[in-house]
Scaffold this motif. Sequence first.
Motif, PDB file in Angstrom:
ATOM      1  N   GLY A 120       0.770  -1.234   0.000  1.00  0.00           N
ATOM      2  CA  GLY A 120       0.000   0.000   0.000  1.00  0.00           C
ATOM      3  C   GLY A 120       0.798   1.279   0.000  1.00  0.00           C
ATOM      4  O   GLY A 120       0.332   2.290  -0.513  1.00  0.00           O
ATOM      5  N   THR A 121       2.002   1.305   0.584  1.00  0.00           N
ATOM      6  CA  THR A 121       2.763   2.549   0.640  1.00  0.00           C
ATOM      7  C   THR A 121       3.683   2.731  -0.556  1.00  0.00           C
ATOM      8  O   THR A 121       4.267   3.808  -0.731  1.00  0.00           O
ATOM      9  N   ASP A 122       3.844   1.727  -1.400  1.00  0.00           N
ATOM     10  CA  ASP A 122       4.785   1.815  -2.511  1.00  0.00           C
ATOM     11  C   ASP A 122       4.224   2.677  -3.631  1.00  0.00           C
ATOM     12  O   ASP A 122       3.131   2.417  -4.152  1.00  0.00           O
ATOM     13  N   ILE A 123       4.985   3.677  -4.041  1.00  0.00           N
ATOM     14  CA  ILE A 123       4.534   4.615  -5.068  1.00  0.00           C
ATOM     15  C   ILE A 123       4.476   3.962  -6.443  1.00  0.00           C
ATOM     16  O   ILE A 123       3.829   4.465  -7.363  1.00  0.00           O
ATOM     17  N   THR A 124       5.150   2.818  -6.605  1.00  0.00           N
ATOM     18  CA  THR A 124       5.228   2.172  -7.910  1.00  0.00           C
ATOM     19  C   THR A 124       4.167   1.101  -8.113  1.00  0.00           C
ATOM     20  O   THR A 124       4.085   0.509  -9.187  1.00  0.00           O
ATOM     21  N   SER A 125       3.355   0.819  -7.102  1.00  0.00           N
ATOM     22  CA  SER A 125       2.309  -0.193  -7.231  1.00  0.00           C
ATOM     23  C   SER A 125       0.960   0.478  -7.441  1.00  0.00           C
ATOM     24  O   SER A 125       0.831   1.701  -7.368  1.00  0.00           O
ATOM     25  N   GLU A 126      -0.072  -0.322  -7.710  1.00  0.00           N
ATOM     26  CA  GLU A 126      -1.396   0.206  -8.028  1.00  0.00           C
ATOM     27  C   GLU A 126      -2.449  -0.390  -7.104  1.00  0.00           C
ATOM     28  O   GLU A 126      -2.338  -1.543  -6.671  1.00  0.00           O
ATOM     29  N   TYR A 137     -10.701  10.958  -8.835  1.00  0.00           N
ATOM     30  CA  TYR A 137      -9.968   9.720  -8.605  1.00  0.00           C
ATOM     31  C   TYR A 137      -8.759   9.996  -7.709  1.00  0.00           C
ATOM     32  O   TYR A 137      -7.960  10.887  -7.969  1.00  0.00           O
ATOM     33  N   PHE A 138      -8.653   9.206  -6.619  1.00  0.00           N
ATOM     34  CA  PHE A 138      -7.497   9.283  -5.733  1.00  0.00           C
ATOM     35  C   PHE A 138      -6.570   8.112  -6.060  1.00  0.00           C
ATOM     36  O   PHE A 138      -6.925   6.951  -5.884  1.00  0.00           O
ATOM     37  N   GLY A 139      -5.369   8.415  -6.547  1.00  0.00           N
ATOM     38  CA  GLY A 139      -4.475   7.382  -7.030  1.00  0.00           C
ATOM     39  C   GLY A 139      -3.728   6.635  -5.958  1.00  0.00           C
ATOM     40  O   GLY A 139      -3.201   5.557  -6.215  1.00  0.00           O
ATOM     41  N   ARG A 140      -3.646   7.157  -4.757  1.00  0.00           N
ATOM     42  CA  ARG A 140      -2.848   6.525  -3.705  1.00  0.00           C
ATOM     43  C   ARG A 140      -3.688   6.308  -2.459  1.00  0.00           C
ATOM     44  O   ARG A 140      -4.659   7.022  -2.211  1.00  0.00           O
ATOM     45  N   GLU A 141      -3.260   5.318  -1.650  1.00  0.00           N
ATOM     46  CA  GLU A 141      -3.950   5.061  -0.387  1.00  0.00           C
ATOM     47  C   GLU A 141      -3.601   6.088   0.684  1.00  0.00           C
ATOM     48  O   GLU A 141      -4.321   6.244   1.651  1.00  0.00           O
ATOM     49  N   GLN A 142      -2.458   6.783   0.538  1.00  0.00           N
ATOM     50  CA  GLN A 142      -2.079   7.778   1.524  1.00  0.00           C
ATOM     51  C   GLN A 142      -3.159   8.845   1.632  1.00  0.00           C
ATOM     52  O   GLN A 142      -3.603   9.404   0.644  1.00  0.00           O
ATOM     53  N   THR A 163     -15.638  -0.185 -16.979  1.00  0.00           N
ATOM     54  CA  THR A 163     -16.219   0.526 -18.120  1.00  0.00           C
ATOM     55  C   THR A 163     -16.451   1.995 -17.821  1.00  0.00           C
ATOM     56  O   THR A 163     -16.101   2.871 -18.617  1.00  0.00           O
ATOM     57  N   LEU A 164     -17.016   2.313 -16.663  1.00  0.00           N
ATOM     58  CA  LEU A 164     -17.303   3.708 -16.338  1.00  0.00           C
ATOM     59  C   LEU A 164     -16.246   4.337 -15.435  1.00  0.00           C
ATOM     60  O   LEU A 164     -16.048   5.549 -15.478  1.00  0.00           O
ATOM     61  N   PHE A 165     -15.560   3.546 -14.617  1.00  0.00           N
ATOM     62  CA  PHE A 165     -14.608   4.114 -13.666  1.00  0.00           C
ATOM     63  C   PHE A 165     -13.157   3.901 -14.082  1.00  0.00           C
ATOM     64  O   PHE A 165     -12.261   4.537 -13.539  1.00  0.00           O
ATOM     65  N   GLY A 166     -12.918   2.974 -14.995  1.00  0.00           N
ATOM     66  CA  GLY A 166     -11.619   2.908 -15.636  1.00  0.00           C
ATOM     67  C   GLY A 166     -10.510   2.334 -14.797  1.00  0.00           C
ATOM     68  O   GLY A 166     -10.641   1.275 -14.175  1.00  0.00           O
ATOM     69  N   LYS A 167      -9.402   3.066 -14.760  1.00  0.00           N
ATOM     70  CA  LYS A 167      -8.143   2.579 -14.207  1.00  0.00           C
ATOM     71  C   LYS A 167      -8.298   2.021 -12.806  1.00  0.00           C
ATOM     72  O   LYS A 167      -8.816   2.677 -11.901  1.00  0.00           O
ATOM     73  N   THR A 580     -16.043  -5.982 -16.608  1.00  0.00           N
ATOM     74  CA  THR A 580     -14.603  -6.189 -16.652  1.00  0.00           C
ATOM     75  C   THR A 580     -13.888  -5.042 -15.945  1.00  0.00           C
ATOM     76  O   THR A 580     -14.425  -3.947 -15.777  1.00  0.00           O
ATOM     77  N   GLY A 581     -12.657  -5.305 -15.554  1.00  0.00           N
ATOM     78  CA  GLY A 581     -11.822  -4.283 -14.933  1.00  0.00           C
ATOM     79  C   GLY A 581     -10.366  -4.706 -15.025  1.00  0.00           C
ATOM     80  O   GLY A 581     -10.044  -5.832 -15.413  1.00  0.00           O
ATOM     81  N   TYR A 582      -9.487  -3.803 -14.652  1.00  0.00           N
ATOM     82  CA  TYR A 582      -8.061  -4.123 -14.704  1.00  0.00           C
ATOM     83  C   TYR A 582      -7.300  -3.283 -13.686  1.00  0.00           C
ATOM     84  O   TYR A 582      -7.803  -2.286 -13.165  1.00  0.00           O
ATOM     85  N   ARG A 583      -6.088  -3.724 -13.403  1.00  0.00           N
ATOM     86  CA  ARG A 583      -5.135  -2.953 -12.604  1.00  0.00           C
ATOM     87  C   ARG A 583      -3.932  -2.654 -13.488  1.00  0.00           C
ATOM     88  O   ARG A 583      -3.395  -3.547 -14.138  1.00  0.00           O
ATOM     89  N   ALA A 584      -3.479  -1.417 -13.500  1.00  0.00           N
ATOM     90  CA  ALA A 584      -2.388  -1.010 -14.375  1.00  0.00           C
ATOM     91  C   ALA A 584      -1.089  -1.697 -13.976  1.00  0.00           C
ATOM     92  O   ALA A 584      -0.951  -2.259 -12.878  1.00  0.00           O
ATOM     93  N   ALA A 585      -0.110  -1.661 -14.870  1.00  0.00           N
ATOM     94  CA  ALA A 585       1.199  -2.270 -14.633  1.00  0.00           C
ATOM     95  C   ALA A 585       1.834  -1.707 -13.368  1.00  0.00           C
ATOM     96  O   ALA A 585       1.630  -0.544 -13.005  1.00  0.00           O
ATOM     97  N   SER A 586       2.621  -2.545 -12.691  1.00  0.00           N
ATOM     98  CA  SER A 586       3.258  -2.160 -11.435  1.00  0.00           C
ATOM     99  C   SER A 586       4.746  -2.493 -11.490  1.00  0.00           C
ATOM    100  O   SER A 586       5.196  -3.268 -12.331  1.00  0.00           O
TER     101      SER A 586
END
Length: 820
Positions: A120-126, A137-142, A163-167, A580-586
């Motif tokens: 959760g704290t790693d800036i390079t993960s999703e 959209y809040f990209g980080r858990e911090q 589909t509607l919320f994306g990343k 469907t949904g996805y998690r971006a590359a980490s």
Amino acid sequence: MCLSSSLVLTAASVSALAQTQPPGQSASDLPAARAQTGAGTEEKSGRLEEVVVTARKRSESAQDVPVALTALGADELEQRGITGVSGLTTGAIPTLRLKDVAGSPTVLQAAIRGFTNPNGTDITSENPVPFYIDDVYFGREQGSALDLTEVESITVLRGPQGTLFGKNAMGGAVQISSKPPTGEFGLRQIVEGGNIGSWKVITHLDLPKTAEIATKLDFLATDNDGWQKNPAGPTVNGNLPFDPTRTAQTTQEQNFGRVKYIAGRLAMRYQPVDTLTVDFAADYTQARSTGAFNQLQSSSDLYTGSVWLDQTQRIDESQYPMFRPLDHQQFYGARLTANWAPSESLTVKSITAYRKDSSLEFNTPGPANTLPAVFVGRPDLGVLTAPAVVYDIQHKQYSQEFQFIGQTGANLQWVGGLFFMEERGSQINNTYFSLAFPGTVFGPGPVPQLPGIVSLGTPTVLDPAFYLPTQISGADVRNISAAGFGQVTWHPPVLERNLALTAGLRLGLDEKRATRPFGFVWDQVTYPATQGAPAPTPPEVPGQVCPCSPRTIVERRALPLATAAYHWTEADSTYLSYSTGYRAASVSLSSQTLNPVRSDSVASIELGEKFEFLGRRVRVNLAAFREQWKNPQENASTASVSTVEFFNGPNVITYGLELDSSFAPWDGLLLNVAGAYSHGKDSSIDSPFAPPGAAPVQQFNHPVDLPKFTGSVSLLYDIIRTSYGIWRLNLDVNGTSRYFSNPNIPFENPGYVLLNGRVGIAGVPLGANGGLLDVMFYGRNLADKSYQIYDYSTAGVTAQNNIAVFGQKRTYGVALAYRF
């Protein structure tokens, strides 16, 4: 879905994420001509409240949305004493699992149906369960745990929402909407005080409208003494141990579990005409905190076992005086939202936002960091410590979204949009996994770059024992996401328009660029740098295996959706959906290669039933789902437990059943029962990072935060109504069966049941026009259960340590709320 319990209730329907119904959409436009109840209205018939949500970007009754969801309205949140997402950590919504990351009280790790981010704290993960606050959209858990805004509703969408919320909307999404300015003078003041020295002050002030502009001010301040005692504190020591070159800086030792915030927010609404609304909001938060103590569960390490006792139950005081300063964090941002209705059948919405946060976080040098001060040459501190573990995290994001919400004729509703986000971040880790004390098999050799210091073994991980500018490791990351989306719902004119067919598609692109601009990863990498690739060539600089050139990955994604829903009656509907949904590359921050892992995705089939009966006094929502998790992002330890590589593992199947039910037999009484059964299992696989020619290393992976059973029962009861107020009782019992919190740790966190409650008097009139006062006594974890929420493993001197984090002990106090 879960907790229709939470979905409806007491006095006030709310719109999740939209305060107004789009122009041109009347109640008769909804399927089966369901009527909407306006926000703030109150029914005295004892019937369940109807909640309006924007799960599909338009205002609809929650019962008409063919999605498993839970919506908590403002009045229910108030009665339960929930002022933000952090109030849900005790399990009020069983299918939304929230916990502090490794005990950090300002970083929440969210999980839905087993999808979560264990890093959760790693800036390079999703994060596969994103938060949306007022459509942003809040990209980080911090910072996700902060309770600043005056929350109007919290909506939890379960299942993939790509589909509607994306990343990253892979497991679902959490929507939070704040109350907008009213344009009329109003004051809501909350003051709380309780044990562990806790206090909280929250102010919400509405100002009269001026020049067509309504203004609102929010303020938050809170602090406590910490709920786990540190025998060292409060004492002031000399130099910070992670930087012996700083002679002026001092630090004060703190108890564990302390949370101290001060925050402010400005919101403004401009509405020159009925068809145009412009909202602006800006906020700032300064946080100071310490995480819960990380306790030793067991150890096979000779040194650790000689220093620390096994602590298999929650402790209220650490075994030794500890070095533990406050973490320093700042969060701020601004949002500009414009709603324009050029016609009755079209609404155009623009959401522009900027967010920035910075964190300096210490990882407690407890059993996870087993080397005491005297061992590393810092007896002057007078407290047990080792090289301080410091995470320096910087993050900012800019996002822009356009939405087009419309209707063509009586039978066709549609929504389309464009989304863009740029995100930049950096993280510098100075860790206790140091040169002098590696986590691998011992071997000879001096430490590179540090003449005269002899290693006990091959240096394996990221940093030296103390802060040296040339030796810190970390990463810079830049993410770009762009997408276009559309969704259409058609009500065929046959069957009295009770059938609704929905189709949607999102086309998007994500680019991640990661760089390790300085520092080294110490060790000789003998495993392939990527799956199927040959072993890397020896580096030019001895010990330097981290390529400092950028790593870039670009991926394109199509996310379809299809749903069929049928209203048997106005109060009974069935739906079948494919989403469907996805998690971006980490990228693993502790990777020795800095190679990214590809995105993973999920395809879900969900069958749901939503019905009400007995004059809308009983509501039951059911959902059954089967989800295929494709190419899940797994991780494997390599040279030690502290060097981790990500890889795409084999597909995983999960399935389950979810129940939300509410019963309101008469006005003032609401009983909610919610629960879920879930099942999923990862395959055991051979780690792809074994050295060439070596025996395969079997990798056991476990679905994280996917207990077989979760449940919640809550009672909201107005015991008696009098001329001087309402005597009110709220009780909730929330439980979970055992579950894994770390994918590679073979130990499960035991199941537990928690009891929480509030009792007091509400709505006490203070004179003819003096406002209303609530006096409520509250308690959390009333039975004072010792319950484990998180575990992990670390390297000791000779072997491995197993560490656990426990949830907060019993807390109680009194809350005063004044409304004028």
